[in-house]
Every structure is written in structure tokens, then in C-alpha cells.
Design a protein around this motif. Sequence first.
Motif, PDB file in Angstrom:
ATOM      1  N   TYR A  10       0.805  -1.224   0.000  1.00 30.81           N
ATOM      2  CA  TYR A  10       0.000   0.000   0.000  1.00 30.81           C
ATOM      3  C   TYR A  10       0.839   1.276   0.000  1.00 30.81           C
ATOM      4  O   TYR A  10       0.312   2.357  -0.256  1.00 30.81           O
ATOM      5  CB  TYR A  10      -0.978  -0.015   1.174  1.00 30.81           C
ATOM      6  CG  TYR A  10      -2.042  -1.072   0.983  1.00 30.81           C
ATOM      7  CD1 TYR A  10      -3.112  -0.854   0.118  1.00 30.81           C
ATOM      8  CD2 TYR A  10      -1.948  -2.307   1.606  1.00 30.81           C
ATOM      9  CE1 TYR A  10      -4.071  -1.829  -0.097  1.00 30.81           C
ATOM     10  CE2 TYR A  10      -2.902  -3.290   1.398  1.00 30.81           C
ATOM     11  CZ  TYR A  10      -3.957  -3.044   0.544  1.00 30.81           C
ATOM     12  OH  TYR A  10      -4.905  -4.027   0.330  1.00 30.81           O
ATOM     13  N   TYR A  11       2.122   1.141   0.275  1.00 28.18           N
ATOM     14  CA  TYR A  11       3.060   2.266   0.275  1.00 28.18           C
ATOM     15  C   TYR A  11       4.270   1.847  -0.572  1.00 28.18           C
ATOM     16  O   TYR A  11       5.356   1.629  -0.042  1.00 28.18           O
ATOM     17  CB  TYR A  11       3.512   2.599   1.704  1.00 28.18           C
ATOM     18  CG  TYR A  11       2.407   3.110   2.597  1.00 28.18           C
ATOM     19  CD1 TYR A  11       2.292   4.460   2.899  1.00 28.18           C
ATOM     20  CD2 TYR A  11       1.461   2.233   3.143  1.00 28.18           C
ATOM     21  CE1 TYR A  11       1.270   4.930   3.720  1.00 28.18           C
ATOM     22  CE2 TYR A  11       0.436   2.696   3.963  1.00 28.18           C
ATOM     23  CZ  TYR A  11       0.355   4.043   4.242  1.00 28.18           C
ATOM     24  OH  TYR A  11      -0.657   4.502   5.048  1.00 28.18           O
ATOM     25  N   PRO A  12       4.086   1.698  -1.888  1.00 23.00           N
ATOM     26  CA  PRO A  12       5.156   1.145  -2.731  1.00 23.00           C
ATOM     27  C   PRO A  12       6.356   2.077  -2.909  1.00 23.00           C
ATOM     28  O   PRO A  12       7.454   1.618  -3.198  1.00 23.00           O
ATOM     29  CB  PRO A  12       4.461   0.879  -4.066  1.00 23.00           C
ATOM     30  CG  PRO A  12       3.295   1.809  -4.083  1.00 23.00           C
ATOM     31  CD  PRO A  12       2.867   1.980  -2.651  1.00 23.00           C
ATOM     32  N   GLU A  13       6.158   3.371  -2.728  1.00 20.96           N
ATOM     33  CA  GLU A  13       7.244   4.324  -2.924  1.00 20.96           C
ATOM     34  C   GLU A  13       7.967   4.593  -1.611  1.00 20.96           C
ATOM     35  O   GLU A  13       7.344   4.653  -0.550  1.00 20.96           O
ATOM     36  CB  GLU A  13       6.702   5.653  -3.455  1.00 20.96           C
ATOM     37  CG  GLU A  13       6.034   5.554  -4.805  1.00 20.96           C
ATOM     38  CD  GLU A  13       5.392   6.879  -5.214  1.00 20.96           C
ATOM     39  OE1 GLU A  13       5.910   7.943  -4.834  1.00 20.96           O
ATOM     40  OE2 GLU A  13       4.369   6.811  -5.911  1.00 20.96           O
ATOM     41  N   GLU A  14       9.269   4.781  -1.712  1.00 21.71           N
ATOM     42  CA  GLU A  14      10.047   5.206  -0.553  1.00 21.71           C
ATOM     43  C   GLU A  14       9.907   6.723  -0.477  1.00 21.71           C
ATOM     44  O   GLU A  14      10.502   7.449  -1.269  1.00 21.71           O
ATOM     45  CB  GLU A  14      11.523   4.794  -0.705  1.00 21.71           C
ATOM     46  CG  GLU A  14      11.729   3.304  -0.761  1.00 21.71           C
ATOM     47  CD  GLU A  14      11.256   2.562   0.491  1.00 21.71           C
ATOM     48  OE1 GLU A  14      11.414   3.090   1.606  1.00 21.71           O
ATOM     49  OE2 GLU A  14      10.711   1.454   0.342  1.00 21.71           O
ATOM     50  N   ASN A  15       9.078   7.194   0.421  1.00 18.22           N
ATOM     51  CA  ASN A  15       8.862   8.640   0.542  1.00 18.22           C
ATOM     52  C   ASN A  15       8.669   9.011   2.009  1.00 18.22           C
ATOM     53  O   ASN A  15       8.736   8.153   2.895  1.00 18.22           O
ATOM     54  CB  ASN A  15       7.671   9.082  -0.315  1.00 18.22           C
ATOM     55  CG  ASN A  15       6.390   8.352   0.043  1.00 18.22           C
ATOM     56  OD1 ASN A  15       6.198   7.891   1.169  1.00 18.22           O
ATOM     57  ND2 ASN A  15       5.493   8.224  -0.928  1.00 18.22           N
ATOM     58  N   GLU A  16       8.419  10.283   2.259  1.00 20.60           N
ATOM     59  CA  GLU A  16       8.302  10.779   3.631  1.00 20.60           C
ATOM     60  C   GLU A  16       7.131  10.127   4.369  1.00 20.60           C
ATOM     61  O   GLU A  16       7.253   9.791   5.543  1.00 20.60           O
ATOM     62  CB  GLU A  16       8.139  12.305   3.619  1.00 20.60           C
ATOM     63  CG  GLU A  16       8.165  12.945   4.986  1.00 20.60           C
ATOM     64  CD  GLU A  16       9.503  12.865   5.707  1.00 20.60           C
ATOM     65  OE1 GLU A  16       9.522  13.112   6.924  1.00 20.60           O
ATOM     66  OE2 GLU A  16      10.522  12.548   5.069  1.00 20.60           O
ATOM     67  N   LEU A  17       6.015   9.932   3.697  1.00 18.85           N
ATOM     68  CA  LEU A  17       4.859   9.315   4.348  1.00 18.85           C
ATOM     69  C   LEU A  17       5.178   7.893   4.807  1.00 18.85           C
ATOM     70  O   LEU A  17       4.878   7.516   5.945  1.00 18.85           O
ATOM     71  CB  LEU A  17       3.639   9.309   3.422  1.00 18.85           C
ATOM     72  CG  LEU A  17       2.406   8.581   3.960  1.00 18.85           C
ATOM     73  CD1 LEU A  17       1.955   9.151   5.302  1.00 18.85           C
ATOM     74  CD2 LEU A  17       1.279   8.620   2.943  1.00 18.85           C
ATOM     75  N   LYS A  18       5.795   7.111   3.953  1.00 18.83           N
ATOM     76  CA  LYS A  18       6.149   5.737   4.334  1.00 18.83           C
ATOM     77  C   LYS A  18       7.143   5.747   5.492  1.00 18.83           C
ATOM     78  O   LYS A  18       7.032   4.950   6.431  1.00 18.83           O
ATOM     79  CB  LYS A  18       6.728   4.986   3.136  1.00 18.83           C
ATOM     80  CG  LYS A  18       7.020   3.521   3.433  1.00 18.83           C
ATOM     81  CD  LYS A  18       7.486   2.803   2.170  1.00 18.83           C
ATOM     82  CE  LYS A  18       7.679   1.324   2.414  1.00 18.83           C
ATOM     83  NZ  LYS A  18       8.072   0.628   1.176  1.00 18.83           N
ATOM     84  N   TYR A  19       8.100   6.663   5.447  1.00 14.31           N
ATOM     85  CA  TYR A  19       9.075   6.788   6.533  1.00 14.31           C
ATOM     86  C   TYR A  19       8.369   7.098   7.854  1.00 14.31           C
ATOM     87  O   TYR A  19       8.634   6.467   8.876  1.00 14.31           O
ATOM     88  CB  TYR A  19      10.101   7.876   6.191  1.00 14.31           C
ATOM     89  CG  TYR A  19      11.064   8.156   7.313  1.00 14.31           C
ATOM     90  CD1 TYR A  19      12.147   7.300   7.557  1.00 14.31           C
ATOM     91  CD2 TYR A  19      10.899   9.264   8.137  1.00 14.31           C
ATOM     92  CE1 TYR A  19      13.030   7.548   8.593  1.00 14.31           C
ATOM     93  CE2 TYR A  19      11.778   9.517   9.177  1.00 14.31           C
ATOM     94  CZ  TYR A  19      12.839   8.660   9.398  1.00 14.31           C
ATOM     95  OH  TYR A  19      13.709   8.909  10.430  1.00 14.31           O
ATOM     96  N   ILE A  20       7.458   8.064   7.837  1.00 13.08           N
ATOM     97  CA  ILE A  20       6.702   8.435   9.037  1.00 13.08           C
ATOM     98  C   ILE A  20       5.933   7.230   9.570  1.00 13.08           C
ATOM     99  O   ILE A  20       5.966   6.923  10.761  1.00 13.08           O
ATOM    100  CB  ILE A  20       5.755   9.622   8.740  1.00 13.08           C
ATOM    101  CG1 ILE A  20       6.561  10.902   8.511  1.00 13.08           C
ATOM    102  CG2 ILE A  20       4.731   9.821   9.864  1.00 13.08           C
ATOM    103  CD1 ILE A  20       5.761  12.058   7.916  1.00 13.08           C
ATOM    104  N   LEU A  21       5.233   6.540   8.679  1.00  9.07           N
ATOM    105  CA  LEU A  21       4.452   5.366   9.082  1.00  9.07           C
ATOM    106  C   LEU A  21       5.346   4.303   9.718  1.00  9.07           C
ATOM    107  O   LEU A  21       5.029   3.770  10.786  1.00  9.07           O
ATOM    108  CB  LEU A  21       3.713   4.775   7.880  1.00  9.07           C
ATOM    109  CG  LEU A  21       2.961   3.472   8.155  1.00  9.07           C
ATOM    110  CD1 LEU A  21       1.785   3.711   9.097  1.00  9.07           C
ATOM    111  CD2 LEU A  21       2.493   2.830   6.855  1.00  9.07           C
ATOM    112  N   LEU A  22       6.466   4.001   9.081  1.00  9.53           N
ATOM    113  CA  LEU A  22       7.343   2.944   9.587  1.00  9.53           C
ATOM    114  C   LEU A  22       7.978   3.307  10.928  1.00  9.53           C
ATOM    115  O   LEU A  22       8.014   2.480  11.846  1.00  9.53           O
ATOM    116  CB  LEU A  22       8.421   2.609   8.558  1.00  9.53           C
ATOM    117  CG  LEU A  22       7.940   1.842   7.325  1.00  9.53           C
ATOM    118  CD1 LEU A  22       9.046   1.771   6.275  1.00  9.53           C
ATOM    119  CD2 LEU A  22       7.441   0.450   7.695  1.00  9.53           C
ATOM    120  N   VAL A  23       8.456   4.524  11.066  1.00  4.83           N
ATOM    121  CA  VAL A  23       9.095   4.927  12.323  1.00  4.83           C
ATOM    122  C   VAL A  23       8.067   4.959  13.447  1.00  4.83           C
ATOM    123  O   VAL A  23       8.307   4.430  14.546  1.00  4.83           O
ATOM    124  CB  VAL A  23       9.809   6.291  12.173  1.00  4.83           C
ATOM    125  CG1 VAL A  23      10.281   6.814  13.530  1.00  4.83           C
ATOM    126  CG2 VAL A  23      10.988   6.169  11.214  1.00  4.83           C
TER     127      VAL A  23
END
Length: 178
Positions: free
Chosen positions: A10-23
Motif C-alpha cells: 500500500y506504500y510502494p514508494e520510498e517517501n516521507e509518508l512511508k518513513y513516518i508510518l514505519l518509524v
Amino acid sequence: MNPLALIDKYYPEENELKYILLVHSRSVADKALAMAGKHPELDLDVQFVEEAAMLHDIGIFMTDAEGIQCFGKYPYICHGYLGAELLRKEGYPRHALVCERHTGAGITLRNIEEQQLPIPHREMVPVSLEEQLICFSDKFFSKTKLDKEKSIEKARKSVARFGEDGGLRFDHWCELFL
């Protein structure tokens, strides 16, 4: 189940949103696992706790929260039930309940109706101990200050806007999990 594979879907791109979600999700999972480790008497399903904590906010990409790089069409408060719908479609109904029930300290049907919240009209309060633990852990971390854990006082304040019921649940969780 591999929560990171679902996040990648659902978050295929490495971007700021995915980073925020993962952290954020890793912080919530780590706190929940640490508390579970202090309470073996609760016999918590720690594998489920880790998986569900990593997925509890999977629905944020569908919401509009510019401050955390979300540019979807739904109000942010909808991220829980939207994430739950995704996880149900993926075949994870138990994980979906964590998504749906983690907002605030859980949201009662009465609060949804009184506040005219744009979410389905049903009880959205954590039931299982695992759901409660993840919801409680989530209150200690924001998505805008990823490097800071909130104090108990600040975490409790974050649930106050959802009604006194949430504050009472939060106090119960302090007694249960801390």
C-alpha cells in the motif's frame, strides 16, 4: 504474516509518508512489546501485538493530513476504519480490529454520534488485551515528532478530546500495563 510486505503493497514508494508510518509504527510496536514483556501474567500474543502494532495506521494514506504527507480525500479520523477495511480484504480480521479501535483511547458510539464524527456509527473501543495494549502504546507517539516519546501526562491529554470515557480507559491501562 509479514506486516512489512503489506505496508510495501500500500506504500510502494520510498517517501516521507512511508518513513513516518514505519518509524511511528515501530515505536508503538517496541513500546507494546516492552510492556508485554513486563507482564507475562497477561499471556499476551506478542507476535500478534508486533504485527498489529506495525499495521495499526496503514490507512493513513487515504486521509488528508498535510502535516504528515497524507493527501487522501478522507478526514484523518477515518484512517482507523479505512485501514481496517484494507486488512479485512487482505484476510486479517483480527488485525483489522486494532486499526478500527485504536483512535483516541477507542471511540464509543455515543461519542461518535455526539461529536458527529465522519466514521461508521458503531462501538470502536479496544476489547482484547492486545488491542488495548497497542492503543495505549500508540498514545505515547505522534507522527509529527517521531523522535520523542510523550510523557504519561501528555499522552493522557491526547485522548481527552474524545471524551472522559477515553481518559478513564487510559488510566486503567496505566494500572494494567505500566
